[in-house]
Design a protein around this motif. Structure first.
Motif, PDB file in Angstrom:
ATOM      1  N   PRO A 269       0.826  -1.223  -0.089  1.00  0.00           N
ATOM      2  CA  PRO A 269      -0.060  -0.032   0.052  1.00  0.00           C
ATOM      3  C   PRO A 269       0.869   1.157  -0.268  1.00  0.00           C
ATOM      4  O   PRO A 269       1.564   1.321   0.683  1.00  0.00           O
ATOM      5  N   LYS A 270       0.526   2.289  -0.563  1.00  0.00           N
ATOM      6  CA  LYS A 270       1.201   3.361  -1.040  1.00  0.00           C
ATOM      7  C   LYS A 270       1.534   4.065   0.452  1.00  0.00           C
ATOM      8  O   LYS A 270       2.652   4.736   0.772  1.00  0.00           O
ATOM      9  N   PRO A 271       0.621   4.295   1.313  1.00  0.00           N
ATOM     10  CA  PRO A 271       0.702   4.903   2.565  1.00  0.00           C
ATOM     11  C   PRO A 271       2.116   4.210   3.265  1.00  0.00           C
ATOM     12  O   PRO A 271       2.813   5.072   4.074  1.00  0.00           O
ATOM     13  N   ILE A 272       2.040   2.809   3.025  1.00  0.00           N
ATOM     14  CA  ILE A 272       3.027   2.137   3.928  1.00  0.00           C
ATOM     15  C   ILE A 272       4.684   2.416   3.199  1.00  0.00           C
ATOM     16  O   ILE A 272       5.603   2.588   3.888  1.00  0.00           O
ATOM     17  N   LEU A 273       4.418   2.557   1.960  1.00  0.00           N
ATOM     18  CA  LEU A 273       5.744   2.689   1.160  1.00  0.00           C
ATOM     19  C   LEU A 273       6.051   4.141   1.438  1.00  0.00           C
ATOM     20  O   LEU A 273       7.167   4.259   1.502  1.00  0.00           O
ATOM     21  N   ASP A 274       5.319   5.054   1.712  1.00  0.00           N
ATOM     22  CA  ASP A 274       5.563   6.606   1.961  1.00  0.00           C
ATOM     23  C   ASP A 274       6.085   6.505   3.141  1.00  0.00           C
ATOM     24  O   ASP A 274       7.263   7.297   3.267  1.00  0.00           O
ATOM     25  N   ARG A 275       5.601   5.554   4.087  1.00  0.00           N
ATOM     26  CA  ARG A 275       6.379   5.771   5.566  1.00  0.00           C
ATOM     27  C   ARG A 275       7.737   5.275   5.471  1.00  0.00           C
ATOM     28  O   ARG A 275       8.772   5.683   6.081  1.00  0.00           O
ATOM     29  N   LEU A 276       7.928   4.137   4.795  1.00  0.00           N
ATOM     30  CA  LEU A 276       9.017   3.307   4.654  1.00  0.00           C
ATOM     31  C   LEU A 276      10.245   4.290   3.980  1.00  0.00           C
ATOM     32  O   LEU A 276      11.295   4.645   4.271  1.00  0.00           O
ATOM     33  N   HIS A 277       9.706   5.005   2.673  1.00  0.00           N
ATOM     34  CA  HIS A 277      10.641   5.942   2.168  1.00  0.00           C
ATOM     35  C   HIS A 277      10.740   7.315   3.056  1.00  0.00           C
ATOM     36  O   HIS A 277      12.151   7.785   3.104  1.00  0.00           O
ATOM     37  N   ASP A 278      10.084   7.778   3.755  1.00  0.00           N
ATOM     38  CA  ASP A 278      10.306   8.980   4.717  1.00  0.00           C
ATOM     39  C   ASP A 278      11.375   8.458   5.746  1.00  0.00           C
ATOM     40  O   ASP A 278      12.377   9.288   5.863  1.00  0.00           O
ATOM     41  N   ALA A 279      11.224   7.208   6.403  1.00  0.00           N
ATOM     42  CA  ALA A 279      12.302   6.767   7.337  1.00  0.00           C
ATOM     43  C   ALA A 279      13.561   6.511   6.322  1.00  0.00           C
ATOM     44  O   ALA A 279      14.724   7.010   7.049  1.00  0.00           O
ATOM     45  N   ALA A 280      13.618   5.964   5.410  1.00  0.00           N
ATOM     46  CA  ALA A 280      14.746   5.724   4.790  1.00  0.00           C
ATOM     47  C   ALA A 280      15.693   6.985   4.341  1.00  0.00           C
ATOM     48  O   ALA A 280      16.695   6.943   4.601  1.00  0.00           O
ATOM     49  N   VAL A 281      14.895   8.148   3.989  1.00  0.00           N
ATOM     50  CA  VAL A 281      15.466   9.280   3.470  1.00  0.00           C
ATOM     51  C   VAL A 281      16.036   9.934   4.700  1.00  0.00           C
ATOM     52  O   VAL A 281      17.140  10.572   4.946  1.00  0.00           O
ATOM     53  N   ARG A 282      15.286   9.910   5.820  1.00  0.00           N
ATOM     54  CA  ARG A 282      15.780  10.654   7.091  1.00  0.00           C
ATOM     55  C   ARG A 282      16.893   9.797   7.605  1.00  0.00           C
ATOM     56  O   ARG A 282      17.883  10.553   8.141  1.00  0.00           O
ATOM     57  N   ALA A 283      16.916   8.637   7.470  1.00  0.00           N
ATOM     58  CA  ALA A 283      17.999   7.845   7.896  1.00  0.00           C
ATOM     59  C   ALA A 283      19.359   8.416   7.231  1.00  0.00           C
ATOM     60  O   ALA A 283      20.536   8.271   7.738  1.00  0.00           O
TER      61      ALA A 283
END
Length: 331
Positions: A269-283
């Motif tokens: 699901p896109k909301p989950i992908l968005d959360r994974l992406h946000d965390a990865a970029v912050r990391a």
């Protein structure tokens, strides 16, 4: 501090961070809820290599940002295809990701390697994590110190210089083929099963030259056992600041960066992908992570899923053309 010691310090520090206490970050509007339990981050190569080290530092930072334990799972085989396939066939619920590589999703498909998944249909790009420049090094007994001298020597000795790679169709192999075509030289490819035996034979003089990820060659270069000639990326590396890029050395058409990117199963699901992406970029913007990556010669990226998808398509076209021109056949 060595990369491994620094990595060990990061992992030790991670153990002291409570899973329920995420790092401070701006509030997100209705953040997606991830399933309970750990998140698998599959590394499609054996432990200890560049891909594995990049993944472990990333996982250490992702855990607190996602309020989950991120577990590394090494599933090697077929140049990264086996581990990537495992995630492609996993449940699309946010609990499985893979830090895949150029070889698995941009080189193997266009060169006809047996594939059990479709990159475009079965994978959901999250972000390009890091670029890893390829370093061209030679045995120090070879009477050359620059790229121009290497090309001149090869032209005077057609068919007598061997270049090693970590396997047919690998990034080091295609980088060597790119050099062969751009310089108009006759050099012989010698494939190995992995970088380690190739580097061993390069130091022994069984082969004369090789492209490889910087970590595979750095210690030997620093010890004087190998001579660096040029960097395949667009920029010099701070680890070897005196070594020119291929463009600076006279061959602007030869560029070779290995790379690692984070993908999930298609249908996540896109909301989950968005959360994974946000965390990865912050990391990837974390100072400790950037320092650890720099110690390996890696450059963190952190682009959008759309940019990463376009990058995969561009790399697939480029390396596919190079491989087909050289009649590269995958193992």
């Amino acid at each position: 501090m060595t990369t491994r010691r620094h990595l060990a310090g990061l992992l030790a520090a991670a153990a002291t961070v409570p899973l329920g206490l995420p790092l401070a970050r701006p509030a997100l509007a209705q953040p997606a809820t991830l399933p309970e339990g750990p998140i698998r981050l599959v590394v499609p190569f054996p432990p200890g290599g560049p891909n594995d080290l990049v993944a472990r530092v990333l996982a250490q930072k992702l855990g607190p940002l996602l309020d989950r334990t991120v577990v590394i799972e090494n599933r090697s085989g077929a140049g990264g295809v086996v581990g990537t396939d495992n995630v492609a066939k996993s449940e699309p619920d946010g609990r499985s990701m893979v830090l895949t590589s150029a070889g698995a999703i941009a080189i193997s498909p266009p060169l006809g390697a047996p594939m059990s998944f479709d990159v475009e249909k079965d994978l959901a790009p999250i972000t390009l994590v890091a670029l890893m420049p390829e370093l061209l090094a030679v045995n120090p007994k070879l009477p050359v110190k620059t790229l121009a001298e290497l090309i001149d020597h090869a032209k005077k000795n057609p068919g007598k210089l061997n270049f090693a790679s970590s396997g047919n169709g690998s990034m080091p192999h295609l980088a060597g083929e790119s050099l062969r075509a751009a310089a108009g030289i006759d050099i012989v490819h010698v494939p190995y099963r992995g970088a380690a035996p190739a580097v061993t034979d390069l130091m022994a003089g069984q082969v004369q030259m090789m492209f490889a990820d910087i970590p595979a060659l750095l210690a030997q270069v620093q010890a004087g056992a190998l001579r660096p000639i040029a960097i395949g990326s667009k920029e010099r590396t701070p680890l070897l600041p005196e070594v020119p890029t291929m463009a600076e050395a006279g061959l602007p058409g030869v560029e070779a960066d290995n790379w690692y990117g984070l993908v999930a199963p298609a249908g996540t699901p896109k909301p989950i992908l968005d959360r994974l992406h946000d965390a990865a970029v912050r990391a990837l913007n974390d100072p400790e992570l950037r320092k650890a990556y720099a110690e390996q010669g890696a450059r963190p990226v952190g682009n959008t899923p759309e940019e990463f998808r376009a990058f995969i398509a561009s790399e697939t076209k480029r390396w596919g053309e190079i491989g087909r021109r050289a009649d590269v056949r995958m193992d």
